[in-house]
Scaffold this motif. Structure first.
Motif, PDB file in Angstrom:
ATOM      1  N   LEU A 183      -4.712   9.959   1.876  1.00  0.00           N
ATOM      2  CA  LEU A 183      -3.514  10.000   2.796  1.00  0.00           C
ATOM      3  C   LEU A 183      -3.182   8.735   3.603  1.00  0.00           C
ATOM      4  O   LEU A 183      -2.147   8.533   3.929  1.00  0.00           O
ATOM      5  CB  LEU A 183      -3.733  11.392   3.477  1.00  0.00           C
ATOM      6  N   ALA A 184      -4.345   8.120   4.012  1.00  0.00           N
ATOM      7  CA  ALA A 184      -4.138   6.941   5.082  1.00  0.00           C
ATOM      8  C   ALA A 184      -3.213   5.936   4.184  1.00  0.00           C
ATOM      9  O   ALA A 184      -2.500   5.151   4.643  1.00  0.00           O
ATOM     10  CB  ALA A 184      -5.158   6.393   5.440  1.00  0.00           C
ATOM     11  N   VAL A 185      -3.604   5.669   2.976  1.00  0.00           N
ATOM     12  CA  VAL A 185      -2.842   4.621   2.272  1.00  0.00           C
ATOM     13  C   VAL A 185      -1.543   4.757   1.875  1.00  0.00           C
ATOM     14  O   VAL A 185      -0.704   3.949   1.626  1.00  0.00           O
ATOM     15  CB  VAL A 185      -3.801   4.410   0.879  1.00  0.00           C
ATOM     16  N   SER A 186      -1.317   6.128   1.675  1.00  0.00           N
ATOM     17  CA  SER A 186      -0.031   6.712   0.829  1.00  0.00           C
ATOM     18  C   SER A 186       0.935   6.922   1.828  1.00  0.00           C
ATOM     19  O   SER A 186       2.115   7.228   1.786  1.00  0.00           O
ATOM     20  CB  SER A 186      -0.325   7.740  -0.112  1.00  0.00           C
ATOM     21  N   GLU A 187       0.527   7.004   3.298  1.00  0.00           N
ATOM     22  CA  GLU A 187       1.552   7.689   4.406  1.00  0.00           C
ATOM     23  C   GLU A 187       2.119   8.964   3.924  1.00  0.00           C
ATOM     24  O   GLU A 187       3.453   9.269   4.088  1.00  0.00           O
ATOM     25  CB  GLU A 187       2.671   6.434   4.489  1.00  0.00           C
ATOM     26  N   ALA A 188       1.313   9.736   3.271  1.00  0.00           N
ATOM     27  CA  ALA A 188       1.833  10.957   2.568  1.00  0.00           C
ATOM     28  C   ALA A 188       2.211  12.110   3.506  1.00  0.00           C
ATOM     29  O   ALA A 188       1.153  12.235   4.482  1.00  0.00           O
ATOM     30  CB  ALA A 188       1.178  11.370   1.406  1.00  0.00           C
ATOM     31  N   PRO A 189       2.878  13.024   3.272  1.00  0.00           N
ATOM     32  CA  PRO A 189       3.337  14.161   4.208  1.00  0.00           C
ATOM     33  C   PRO A 189       2.443  15.239   3.356  1.00  0.00           C
ATOM     34  O   PRO A 189       2.368  16.211   4.066  1.00  0.00           O
ATOM     35  CB  PRO A 189       4.837  14.483   3.968  1.00  0.00           C
ATOM     36  N   ALA A 190       2.058  15.187   2.248  1.00  0.00           N
ATOM     37  CA  ALA A 190       1.262  16.286   1.554  1.00  0.00           C
ATOM     38  C   ALA A 190       0.332  15.985   0.711  1.00  0.00           C
ATOM     39  O   ALA A 190       0.117  14.561   0.246  1.00  0.00           O
ATOM     40  CB  ALA A 190       2.321  17.214   0.656  1.00  0.00           C
ATOM     41  N   ALA A 250      -2.633   9.162  -8.206  1.00  0.00           N
ATOM     42  CA  ALA A 250      -4.218   9.247  -7.939  1.00  0.00           C
ATOM     43  C   ALA A 250      -4.821   7.774  -8.466  1.00  0.00           C
ATOM     44  O   ALA A 250      -5.263   7.079  -7.633  1.00  0.00           O
ATOM     45  CB  ALA A 250      -4.524  10.457  -8.448  1.00  0.00           C
ATOM     46  N   THR A 251      -4.781   7.733  -9.573  1.00  0.00           N
ATOM     47  CA  THR A 251      -5.431   6.617 -10.414  1.00  0.00           C
ATOM     48  C   THR A 251      -5.150   5.228  -9.674  1.00  0.00           C
ATOM     49  O   THR A 251      -6.112   4.479  -9.437  1.00  0.00           O
ATOM     50  CB  THR A 251      -5.611   6.624 -11.960  1.00  0.00           C
ATOM     51  N   ALA A 252      -3.930   4.943  -9.696  1.00  0.00           N
ATOM     52  CA  ALA A 252      -3.584   3.722  -9.195  1.00  0.00           C
ATOM     53  C   ALA A 252      -3.985   3.392  -7.702  1.00  0.00           C
ATOM     54  O   ALA A 252      -4.382   2.272  -7.386  1.00  0.00           O
ATOM     55  CB  ALA A 252      -2.010   3.578  -9.237  1.00  0.00           C
ATOM     56  N   LEU A 253      -4.328   4.460  -6.952  1.00  0.00           N
ATOM     57  CA  LEU A 253      -4.498   4.441  -5.425  1.00  0.00           C
ATOM     58  C   LEU A 253      -6.229   3.839  -5.546  1.00  0.00           C
ATOM     59  O   LEU A 253      -6.498   3.180  -4.580  1.00  0.00           O
ATOM     60  CB  LEU A 253      -4.291   5.601  -4.593  1.00  0.00           C
ATOM     61  N   HIS A 254      -6.657   4.695  -6.293  1.00  0.00           N
ATOM     62  CA  HIS A 254      -8.315   4.410  -6.483  1.00  0.00           C
ATOM     63  C   HIS A 254      -8.534   3.129  -6.908  1.00  0.00           C
ATOM     64  O   HIS A 254      -9.531   2.452  -6.396  1.00  0.00           O
ATOM     65  CB  HIS A 254      -8.781   5.402  -7.258  1.00  0.00           C
ATOM     66  N   ARG A 255      -7.746   2.550  -7.745  1.00  0.00           N
ATOM     67  CA  ARG A 255      -7.974   1.295  -8.414  1.00  0.00           C
ATOM     68  C   ARG A 255      -7.511   0.101  -7.515  1.00  0.00           C
ATOM     69  O   ARG A 255      -7.562  -0.955  -7.773  1.00  0.00           O
ATOM     70  CB  ARG A 255      -7.528   1.168  -9.761  1.00  0.00           C
ATOM     71  N   GLY A 256      -6.487   0.502  -6.507  1.00  0.00           N
ATOM     72  CA  GLY A 256      -6.024  -0.529  -5.720  1.00  0.00           C
ATOM     73  C   GLY A 256      -4.843  -1.287  -6.356  1.00  0.00           C
ATOM     74  O   GLY A 256      -4.361  -2.228  -5.741  1.00  0.00           O
ATOM     75  N   ALA A 257      -4.363  -0.570  -7.221  1.00  0.00           N
ATOM     76  CA  ALA A 257      -3.265  -1.154  -8.078  1.00  0.00           C
ATOM     77  C   ALA A 257      -2.090  -0.760  -7.338  1.00  0.00           C
ATOM     78  O   ALA A 257      -0.899  -1.568  -7.514  1.00  0.00           O
ATOM     79  CB  ALA A 257      -2.909  -0.639  -9.442  1.00  0.00           C
ATOM     80  N   VAL A 258      -1.973   0.013  -6.371  1.00  0.00           N
ATOM     81  CA  VAL A 258      -0.809   0.123  -5.463  1.00  0.00           C
ATOM     82  C   VAL A 258      -1.632   0.294  -4.156  1.00  0.00           C
ATOM     83  O   VAL A 258      -2.579   1.166  -3.861  1.00  0.00           O
ATOM     84  CB  VAL A 258      -0.333   1.574  -5.780  1.00  0.00           C
ATOM     85  N   THR A 259      -1.321  -0.865  -3.348  1.00  0.00           N
ATOM     86  CA  THR A 259      -1.899  -0.891  -1.982  1.00  0.00           C
ATOM     87  C   THR A 259      -1.031  -0.176  -0.685  1.00  0.00           C
ATOM     88  O   THR A 259       0.171   0.150  -0.803  1.00  0.00           O
ATOM     89  CB  THR A 259      -2.074  -2.308  -1.651  1.00  0.00           C
ATOM     90  N   TYR A 282      -1.733  16.939  -3.023  1.00  0.00           N
ATOM     91  CA  TYR A 282      -1.707  17.846  -4.349  1.00  0.00           C
ATOM     92  C   TYR A 282      -3.088  18.225  -4.747  1.00  0.00           C
ATOM     93  O   TYR A 282      -3.997  17.075  -4.932  1.00  0.00           O
ATOM     94  CB  TYR A 282      -0.846  17.299  -5.227  1.00  0.00           C
ATOM     95  N   ILE A 283      -3.359  19.172  -5.105  1.00  0.00           N
ATOM     96  CA  ILE A 283      -4.813  19.578  -5.235  1.00  0.00           C
ATOM     97  C   ILE A 283      -4.737  20.422  -6.739  1.00  0.00           C
ATOM     98  O   ILE A 283      -4.233  21.464  -6.563  1.00  0.00           O
ATOM     99  CB  ILE A 283      -5.637  20.535  -4.150  1.00  0.00           C
ATOM    100  N   PHE A 292      11.618   8.922  -0.562  1.00  0.00           N
ATOM    101  CA  PHE A 292      10.788   9.070  -1.536  1.00  0.00           C
ATOM    102  C   PHE A 292       9.479   9.373  -1.197  1.00  0.00           C
ATOM    103  O   PHE A 292       8.625   8.656  -0.510  1.00  0.00           O
ATOM    104  CB  PHE A 292      10.954   7.922  -2.615  1.00  0.00           C
ATOM    105  N   ALA A 293       8.707  10.679  -1.470  1.00  0.00           N
ATOM    106  CA  ALA A 293       7.764  10.978  -1.181  1.00  0.00           C
ATOM    107  C   ALA A 293       6.504  10.629  -2.157  1.00  0.00           C
ATOM    108  O   ALA A 293       6.607  11.052  -3.229  1.00  0.00           O
ATOM    109  CB  ALA A 293       7.477  12.485  -0.889  1.00  0.00           C
ATOM    110  N   ILE A 294       5.537   9.809  -1.818  1.00  0.00           N
ATOM    111  CA  ILE A 294       4.484   9.704  -2.407  1.00  0.00           C
ATOM    112  C   ILE A 294       3.298  10.319  -2.152  1.00  0.00           C
ATOM    113  O   ILE A 294       2.814  10.493  -1.054  1.00  0.00           O
ATOM    114  CB  ILE A 294       3.854   8.186  -2.288  1.00  0.00           C
ATOM    115  N   ILE A 295       3.055  11.269  -3.067  1.00  0.00           N
ATOM    116  CA  ILE A 295       1.854  12.479  -2.956  1.00  0.00           C
ATOM    117  C   ILE A 295       0.620  12.200  -3.501  1.00  0.00           C
ATOM    118  O   ILE A 295       0.775  12.163  -4.870  1.00  0.00           O
ATOM    119  CB  ILE A 295       2.493  13.876  -3.369  1.00  0.00           C
ATOM    120  N   PRO A 296      -0.415  11.901  -2.979  1.00  0.00           N
ATOM    121  CA  PRO A 296      -1.883  11.485  -3.604  1.00  0.00           C
ATOM    122  C   PRO A 296      -1.909  12.908  -4.138  1.00  0.00           C
ATOM    123  O   PRO A 296      -1.879  14.108  -3.577  1.00  0.00           O
ATOM    124  CB  PRO A 296      -2.620  11.136  -2.475  1.00  0.00           C
TER     125      PRO A 296
END
Length: 261
Positions: free
Chosen positions: A60-67, A229-238, A69-70, A15-19
């Protein structure tokens, strides 16, 4: 080519988590509820709103993402673009695939952005007619992604594009614009409907992801990934939660492929 091979391998087994980042007036902004005129520069521990590269690297560092989105909101709204900033991001992130939505509506728009080597995301909200998408797909093929855009009132874009999955590419985003950045949670019913009609295509959920539980729910509903996006900025998903989640998904995938092991 290496990036494309890596992301293909990633999305087949995980499952790809894309910031996601949203650009407006040269800054990264906090997207919320689709009310773009009200978006303001983001306040985040991940970096300055004026430094899109630093924020992107942190996401990208937090999410281990391959991509990454902009969303170029200026281009989507027809008041300019962030082409040069996206070019800088491409240079700074050579091992990351960029997915860019810049309000593409015709072949000329797409051709202007092609030198970046990014995947161009075609949002249905930017299309006047289904034939516009057909022309784009005939020209650029599976290098494009289609974002099926929804808001509180329903579909945004040509109705036939939503009704005819045969015209969808291999990668589709189910975008709930009214839930983006709100913490309202994803529209799982909407996403399940898109997944059901998509068949073997990869569907990426977008809008309202609050925590790791929402990502789990999206994965269980059949999504191949999610924009966040927002959950990563707020630290709700680590970072630790994401690493554990991805490991669970990989272990489950391995068990399915090798049931006797």
């Amino acid at each position: 080519m290496t990036v494309l091979l890596e992301i293909s391998k990633y999305t087949m087994s995980d499952f790809a988590i894309i910031p996601a980042i949203d650009l407006k007036d040269g800054a990264v902004v906090h997207a919320s509820g689709g009310m773009r005129a009200a978006y303001r520069p983001i306040e985040t521990p991940l970096g300055s709103a004026a430094d899109a590269i630093a924020i992107s690297r942190a996401l990208l560092a937090v999410s281990e993402a391959p991509a990454l989105y902009i969303a170029d909101l200026d281009a989507i709204e027809g008041v300019g673009n962030h082409f040069e900033l996206c070019r800088d991001l491409s240079s700074a992130l050579p091992h990351t695939a960029l997915w860019i939505d810049a309000g593409f509506s015709n072949v000329t728009d797409c051709a202007f952005w092609l030198p970046l080597g990014a995947t161009l995301v075609i949002g249905t909200e930017s299309l006047s007619f289904a034939e516009d998408w057909q022309e784009l797909r005939a020209t650029f093929g599976e290098s494009l992604m289609l974002s099926l855009d929804f808001d509180a009132e329903g579909q945004r874009g040509p109705a036939s594009l939503f009704a005819e999955p045969a015209h969808w590419p291999e990668r589709v985003i189910a975008m709930s614009l009214d839930r983006v950045g709100t913490g309202a949670g994803p529209d799982l019913e909407l996403m399940r409907g898109v997944v059901e009609r998509a068949g073997s295509r990869s569907v990426y959920a977008s809008g309202g992801m609050r925590d790791i539980g929402d990502l789990e729910a999206a994965a269980e509903a059949g999504a191949g990934g999610a924009l966040i996006a927002t959950a990563l900025h707020r630290g709700a998903v680590t970072q630790n939660e994401i690493a554990a989640f991805l490991q669970r998904r990989r272990s489950r995938s391995d068990q399915i492929r090798n049931p006797a092991s």
